[in-house]
Design a protein around this motif. Structure first.
Motif: not given
Length: 245
Positions: A206-228
């Protein structure tokens, strides 16, 4: 592609008081990455995006965009499509090329190619008020891609759409990203959208904005209904929600 070093932003409030929108932010975005930024309202997500676009001047820090030899390295898609109401779909998409002095036959060819890419065939001559919300946003995306910028910035582009249209637009955006290999920076309030679309997600405080965390999303591509249906997809959403509290 984009390097952000200790970038901050301070505004002047209604009574003349200083308001810190962004505390120093450090972030590196490689070429070809799909990065989403999530955070509560007023945390500076859109301000950071506008600084990258050159629409806002940072109060401090340094921004570097590695796009040598490119006259217009950035395309911007706003939350509202902002189409010119008196121009057809084709003319709206072609507009940046017309103003840039591109020959009409070349501009038309590019616009028709993009119309096919975003699935607006048959609506070339339609005015914006004759298009649905999703179709207007597709036209806005095509317009931003018309001069082939290596970077596409998107500020909550699907926030005003209904859920089914939003899901469909997410899939279409991923298809465009796979075809064009653009670097995309995507601002959203939706943790589901961020997890589904992104290679990497930045969570801001929340303001004042700062980077709280950074995450790599290693879900495979292509993405679709199976991803969810993937348990890791739901784990990412749970992590983002927890960090936003």
């Amino acid at each position: 592609m984009i390097t952000i070093e200790a970038v901050s932003k301070r505004f002047v409030g209604p009574k003349g008081e200083p308001v810190d929108a962004l505390t120093p932010v450090d972030l590196t975005i490689p070429a070809g990455q799909f990065l989403s930024i999530v955070g509560p309202s007023g945390c500076g997500k859109s301000t950071l995006l506008r600084i990258i676009a050159g629409l806002e001047t940072p109060s401090g820090g340094k921004l570097t965009i590695a796009a040598t030899g490119v006259a217009r390295p950035i395309g911007f898609v706003f939350q509202e499509p902002v189409l010119l109401p008196w121009l057809s779909t084709l003319a709206n998409i072609r507009f940046p090329l017309d103003t840039g002095g591109v020959p009409r036959d070349q501009a038309d060819a590019t616009a028709h190619r993009l119309i096919k890419m975003v699935g607006l065939q048959g609506f070339e001559d339609a005015l914006p008020h004759q298009l649905s919300g999703g179709m207007r946003q597709r036209a806005a995306i095509a317009r931003a891609l018309s001069y082939d910028p290596p970077i596409l910035l998107m500020d909550e582009p699907f926030g005003a759409l209904d859920l089914l249209t939003r899901d469909r637009m997410n899939d279409e955006l991923l298809q465009i990203w796979r075809e064009t290999k653009k670097t995309i920076v995507f601002v959203t309030h939706s943790v589901e959208e961020a997890a589904y679309l992104s290679d990497r997600v930045v969570v801001m405080s929340a303001r004042p904005g700062r980077v709280r965390a950074i995450h790599d999303v290693d879900l495979p591509h292509p993405r679709g209904e199976a991803t969810k249906l993937d348990p890791r997809f739901h784990q990412f959403m749970a992590i983002f929600r927890r960090e936003l509290k």
